[in-house]
Design a protein around this motif. Structure first.
Motif, mmCIF file in Angstrom:
data_model
loop_
_atom_site.group_PDB
_atom_site.id
_atom_site.type_symbol
_atom_site.label_atom_id
_atom_site.label_comp_id
_atom_site.label_asym_id
_atom_site.label_seq_id
_atom_site.Cartn_x
_atom_site.Cartn_y
_atom_site.Cartn_z
ATOM 1 N N GLY A 1 0.826 -1.076 0.220
ATOM 2 C CA GLY A 1 -0.050 -0.064 0.624
ATOM 3 C C GLY A 1 1.061 1.508 -0.158
ATOM 4 N N TYR A 2 0.740 2.547 -0.536
ATOM 5 C CA TYR A 2 1.405 3.807 -0.479
ATOM 6 C C TYR A 2 -0.126 4.495 -0.192
ATOM 7 C CZ TYR A 2 4.382 7.525 -1.593
ATOM 8 O OH TYR A 2 5.481 7.792 -2.280
ATOM 9 N N GLN A 3 0.447 5.698 0.980
ATOM 10 C CA GLN A 3 -0.075 6.323 0.903
ATOM 11 C C GLN A 3 0.012 8.132 1.139
ATOM 12 O OE1 GLN A 3 -0.205 8.236 5.553
ATOM 13 N NE2 GLN A 3 -2.333 7.802 5.308
ATOM 14 N N ILE A 4 -0.422 8.604 -0.278
ATOM 15 C CA ILE A 4 -0.519 9.667 -0.437
ATOM 16 C C ILE A 4 -1.047 10.879 0.249
ATOM 17 C CG2 ILE A 4 -0.100 11.638 -2.887
ATOM 18 C CD1 ILE A 4 -0.975 9.109 -4.084
ATOM 19 N N ARG A 5 -0.127 11.630 1.131
ATOM 20 C CA ARG A 5 -0.445 12.646 1.937
ATOM 21 C C ARG A 5 -0.917 14.275 0.781
ATOM 22 N NH1 ARG A 5 -0.961 11.338 7.168
ATOM 23 N NH2 ARG A 5 0.807 9.185 7.658
ATOM 24 N N MET A 6 -2.335 14.688 1.817
ATOM 25 C CA MET A 6 -2.500 15.652 1.322
ATOM 26 C C MET A 6 -2.972 17.209 2.104
ATOM 27 S SD MET A 6 -5.488 13.619 -1.494
ATOM 28 C CE MET A 6 -5.868 14.550 -3.046
ATOM 29 N N ALA A 7 -3.712 17.743 1.730
ATOM 30 C CA ALA A 7 -3.586 19.001 1.889
ATOM 31 C C ALA A 7 -4.926 19.080 3.204
ATOM 32 C CB ALA A 7 -4.011 20.678 1.584
ATOM 33 N N GLY A 8 -4.338 19.012 4.629
ATOM 34 C CA GLY A 8 -4.633 19.148 5.661
ATOM 35 C C GLY A 8 -4.497 18.273 6.363
ATOM 36 N N ASN B 1 -4.822 6.514 -0.154
ATOM 37 C CA ASN B 1 -4.657 5.286 -0.081
ATOM 38 C C ASN B 1 -4.759 4.344 -0.923
ATOM 39 O OD1 ASN B 1 -3.198 5.699 3.161
ATOM 40 N ND2 ASN B 1 -5.360 6.285 3.099
ATOM 41 N N LEU B 2 -3.460 3.510 -1.819
ATOM 42 C CA LEU B 2 -3.520 2.554 -2.638
ATOM 43 C C LEU B 2 -3.226 1.219 -1.783
ATOM 44 C CD1 LEU B 2 -2.199 5.300 -4.711
ATOM 45 C CD2 LEU B 2 -4.476 4.738 -4.640
ATOM 46 N N PHE B 3 -4.308 0.646 -2.531
ATOM 47 C CA PHE B 3 -3.225 -0.497 -1.880
ATOM 48 C C PHE B 3 -3.116 -1.270 -3.278
ATOM 49 C CE2 PHE B 3 -5.190 1.131 2.021
ATOM 50 C CZ PHE B 3 -4.287 0.687 2.765
ATOM 51 N N VAL B 4 -2.941 -2.923 -3.795
ATOM 52 C CA VAL B 4 -3.229 -3.730 -3.655
ATOM 53 C C VAL B 4 -2.971 -5.146 -3.156
ATOM 54 C CG1 VAL B 4 -0.953 -4.568 -4.603
ATOM 55 C CG2 VAL B 4 -2.387 -5.372 -6.186
ATOM 56 N N ASP B 5 -3.632 -6.497 -2.717
ATOM 57 C CA ASP B 5 -3.798 -7.659 -2.023
ATOM 58 C C ASP B 5 -3.968 -8.465 -3.165
ATOM 59 O OD1 ASP B 5 -4.169 -5.887 0.277
ATOM 60 O OD2 ASP B 5 -6.598 -6.036 -0.376
ATOM 61 N N VAL B 6 -2.957 -9.607 -2.476
ATOM 62 C CA VAL B 6 -3.050 -11.278 -3.785
ATOM 63 C C VAL B 6 -3.030 -11.916 -2.374
ATOM 64 C CG1 VAL B 6 -1.599 -12.533 -4.643
ATOM 65 C CG2 VAL B 6 -0.575 -9.492 -4.843
ATOM 66 N N PHE B 7 -4.474 -12.948 -2.370
ATOM 67 C CA PHE B 7 -4.563 -13.696 -1.118
ATOM 68 C C PHE B 7 -3.997 -15.345 -2.409
ATOM 69 C CE2 PHE B 7 -7.916 -10.368 -1.068
ATOM 70 C CZ PHE B 7 -7.820 -9.749 0.862
ATOM 71 N N ASN B 8 -4.083 -16.161 -1.581
ATOM 72 C CA ASN B 8 -3.083 -17.277 -1.869
ATOM 73 C C ASN B 8 -2.028 -16.861 -2.974
ATOM 74 O OD1 ASN B 8 -3.060 -20.368 -2.525
ATOM 75 N ND2 ASN B 8 -5.120 -20.470 -3.775
ATOM 76 N N MET B 9 -0.673 -16.141 -2.636
ATOM 77 C CA MET B 9 0.209 -15.381 -3.362
ATOM 78 C C MET B 9 0.767 -17.041 -4.423
ATOM 79 S SD MET B 9 2.611 -12.954 -2.312
ATOM 80 C CE MET B 9 3.824 -12.779 -3.572
ATOM 81 N N THR B 10 0.398 -18.269 -3.330
ATOM 82 C CA THR B 10 1.337 -19.389 -4.371
ATOM 83 C C THR B 10 0.315 -19.943 -4.833
ATOM 84 O OG1 THR B 10 1.000 -20.844 -2.170
ATOM 85 C CG2 THR B 10 3.157 -19.967 -2.071
ATOM 86 N N ASN B 11 -0.676 -19.889 -5.384
ATOM 87 C CA ASN B 11 -2.005 -20.241 -6.033
ATOM 88 C C ASN B 11 -2.142 -21.686 -6.007
ATOM 89 O OD1 ASN B 11 -4.140 -19.622 -7.550
ATOM 90 N ND2 ASN B 11 -2.663 -20.116 -9.553
#
Length: 193
Positions: free
Chosen positions: A131-138, A143-153
């Protein structure tokens, strides 16, 4: 990190609402079921979770969870006969030994005999998040996230059929534990204000 060791014993598989498969007329014959573990007997449960704020990235965070569990117990039976003539065949346990299914996705188990004398497949799940958090005014942020479930498949199978009478499915892995999931990727956006 966490590790749990559990052992469940009793004269029924799941609790008070169980059908007593050893019953004959008004005699419950509960001693016939005391030889096996309960359905919640799971000797090893391991969980590992980690989170890391990546330096010099101004907001990148990665995290992951790994879960591993031992297989759950199940019985090997043959419902073609009713040896104790009580009208129930769920307690017609096969003798102790090594048993194998036939065909694709079949497994081999070492069976201790009695109720729940075999162990099903183990469970392993690896999940990841970045995830990446971009701080804005005030106080606002994006927040941008990418989730990978059962990564090994890798599939995590439920216990196979233990009924030797059903030869086509006996000890064959046919069902995914709790319905899945296969590898799944999910993107998320959150606006905080």
């Amino acid at each position: 990190f966490s590790y749990a060791y559990s052992r469940g014993r009793g004269n029924t598989a799941t609790g008070q609402a169980d059908t007593i498969n050893s019953q004959f007329l008004d005699d419950l014959r509960l001693t016939g079921n005391e030889i096996g573990p309960t359905n919640v007997d799971r000797p090893h449960i391991v969980s590992l979770a980690a989170s890391y704020d990546v330096p010099r990235t101004r907001g990148l965070k990665v995290s992951g969870v790994v879960q591993a569990r031992g297989g759950t117990p199940f019985s090997l039976i043959d419902t073609t006969f009713d040896a104790d003539q009580n009208g129930l065949t769920a307690n017609e346990y096969l003798p102790a030994g090594t048993y194998s299914g036939t065909g694709e996705d079949a497994i081999t188990v070492d069976y201790k005999g009695g109720r729940n004398g075999a162990r099903g497949p183990n469970f392993l799940s690896v999940d990841f998040r970045a995830g990446y958090q971009i701080r804005m005014a005030g106080v606002r942020s994006l927040n941008l996230f990418v989730d990978v479930f059962n990564m090994t498949n890798e599939p995590n199978f439920a216990n196979p059929s233990g009924d030797r009478r059903a030869a086509a499915t006996f000890l064959k892995l046919t069902t995914i534990f709790n319905g899945g999931p296969t590898r799944t990727v999910q993107f998320n956006v959150r606006y905080g204000f």
